[in-house]
Design a protein around this motif. Structure first.
Motif, short mmCIF file in Angstrom:
data_model
loop_
_atom_site.label_atom_id
_atom_site.label_comp_id
_atom_site.label_asym_id
_atom_site.label_seq_id
_atom_site.Cartn_x
_atom_site.Cartn_y
_atom_site.Cartn_z
N ILE A 84 30.81 116.59 79.48
CA ILE A 84 30.43 115.36 80.17
C ILE A 84 30.95 115.45 81.60
O ILE A 84 32.16 115.57 81.82
N ASP A 85 30.03 115.43 82.54
CA ASP A 85 30.38 115.48 83.96
C ASP A 85 30.29 114.08 84.55
O ASP A 85 29.53 113.22 84.07
N THR A 86 31.07 113.84 85.59
CA THR A 86 31.14 112.53 86.23
C THR A 86 30.86 112.66 87.72
O THR A 86 31.77 112.48 88.55
N PRO A 87 29.63 112.96 88.12
CA PRO A 87 29.34 113.07 89.56
C PRO A 87 29.42 111.71 90.24
O PRO A 87 28.98 110.69 89.70
N GLY A 88 29.99 111.70 91.41
CA GLY A 88 30.12 110.46 92.17
C GLY A 88 31.46 109.78 92.04
O GLY A 88 31.69 108.75 92.70
#
Length: 466
Positions: free
Chosen positions: A110-114
């Motif tokens: 799970i990536d959290t861009p921003g």
């Protein structure tokens, strides 16, 4: 192998209890075959591991994930290609199946861009915490089903790797605020991203200041001290805690160094080898997440973080969604909450409420005596026939001043003693009344002629006595 990366033996780490001495065996039984059975079953089912990476853009989160699992799990974007910064935080999850020597691992990243890229980062952690709690809620609802799946899909986040920017100073207020909230719901492993931008002296000084910030703000990162089961775990985890946060460097390209292909970052002054402890501490992070503590991360997620969420949600059980196949737990009424033991009364009467005129408890006398206390405070009884008879006893007892006691059933028990064929010394006066209650719980009324006569005699005797 480095002693820091050696996992303790499960046999030597758990001493036998002094209360259960070992039994002397006369021959070989074959108990060790259980391990082979578990191994075969585990290899058939495979394993699940969900990892979340959190940090600002440009810290090498995607590259680090690819380096951890030696595969193209996440496509990394190169800077300067016109990629715009997202205006809001959006979570992206990617699932892959990795197989190595017959062992299958279902990996979810799970990536959290921003995250932290905006000017106003107020409450930028809410989407991340909401996603983690949403996975707990989904697993809880699957457990509450009457007909549950044989294997519930596990989408809960087992570990969160938090990337600290290599500023060389200390943790930012954003890092502290987020880590204080994050460590309560998930296992957090902080790392110093792009550690090749710091010298060795700057790296150690930065690590020391981060550890001081974690202690001063009560941020308990993984592995937690309170979960060390024995002396071997304490020794191993204490060495890991001394090195946290790990100074890591990620690279997904191989270079030729001394005739060997190694993962590293090529610069003008040389190649930074990812798996070389003299260059960075990536091997420590890999061994912690995969080789020595992967199952422990899953166990703590299930037994600690998910259990805490489950307790809170079950205490708020009236807010759970209702529908076919769900366990409906309605809140207790005001009359029941006024009782000294509301949960015991409610647990016995929630399946068959008093409005239906039924008693569902296996012990009818105890359940009905508790229902009488609640009905006295509410001023009514659900059964029309029992309420008329019992109201006469209540009126007489009230005039005699006997209902002021916290146990009004004493006067009624004396009437029951008189009803048992004139023998007040009977040790079990509630048998006759329990027979009448059993008939009443089945048909909703006193259908048996014999117990109803005895019950009427008990009422007459109680009036004469009062």
């Amino acid at each position: 192998m480095d002693p820091l990366r050696q996992s303790p033996s499960p046999c030597s780490s758990r001493p036998s209890s002094p209360r259960t001495p070992p039994c002397e065996m006369l021959g070989l039984v074959g108990i060790e075959a259980v391990l082979d059975q578990l191994k075969i079953k585990a290899m058939k089912m495979g394993f699940e591991f969900n990892i979340m990476v959190v940090g600002q853009s440009g810290l090498g989160k995607s590259t680090m994930v690819n380096t951890l699992f030696r595969s193209k799990v996440w496509k990394s974007t190169l800077p300067g290609l016109g990629v715009t910064t997202p205006q809001t935080l959006k979570l992206h999850a990617v699932t892959h199946v990795i197989e190595e020597k017959g062992v299958k691992l279902k990996l979810t990243v799970i990536d959290t861009p921003g995250f932290g890229d905006q000017i106003n980062n107020d409450k930028c952690w809410d989407p991340i915490l909401g996603y983690i709690n949403a996975q707990y809620e989904q697993f809880l609802q699957e457990e509450l089903l009457i007909t549950r799946q044989r294997h519930i899909p596990d989408t809960r986040v087992h570990c969160c790797v938090y990337f600290v920017p290599p500023t060389g100073h200390c943790l930012r207020p954003l890092d502290i605020e987020f880590l204080q909230r994050l460590c309560r719901t998930v296992n957090v492993v902080p790392v110093i991203a792009r550690a090749d931008s710091l010298t060795i002296e700057e790296r150690e000084a930065f690590r020391t200041r981060i550890q001081q910030n974690l202690r001063s703000h009560c941020i308990d990162v993984y592995p937690q001290k309170c979960f060390d089961e024995d002396i071997n775990d304490r020794i191993l985890n204490s060495k890991i805690r001394d090195r946290i946060p790990f100074a890591v460097v990620g690279a997904d390209r191989e270079h030729l160094v001394n005739g060997k292909c190694v993962l590293g970052r090529k610069t003008k002054w040389g190649i930074i080898e990812v798996e070389n402890m003299a260059h960075c501490e990536f091997p420590l992070l890999r061994d912690l997440l995969i080789r020595s503590h992967l199952q422990d991360l899953k166990d703590i997620t299930h037994n600690v973080h998910y259990e805490n969420y489950r307790v809170v949600r079950l205490n708020e059980s009236h807010l759970l969604p209702r529908g076919p196949g769900w366990v409906n737990l309605a809140p207790a009424s005001e009359g029941q909450l006024s009782s000294p033991g509301p949960f015991k009364v409610y647990s016995r009467t929630q399946d068959n409420p008093a409005s239906a005129g039924q008693l569902s408890s296996a012990g009818p006398y105890k359940a009905y005596s508790r229902a009488q206390d609640n009905a006295t405070s509410a001023g009514q009884l659900s059964s029309p026939r029992l309420s008329k008879a019992y109201s006469r006893v209540q009126d007489d007892a009230t005039s005699a001043g006997q209902l002021s006691s916290p146990r009004p059933s004493k006067a009624y028990s004396r009437a029951q003693d008189n009803a048992t064929s004139g023998q007040p010394s009977s040790p079990r006066p509630s048998k006759i009344y329990s027979r009448a209650q059993d008939d009443y719980s089945v048909a909703g009324q006193l259908s048996s002629p014999q117990p109803s006569r005895i019950y009427s005699r008990a009422q007459d005797n109680s009036e004469d006595e009062f």
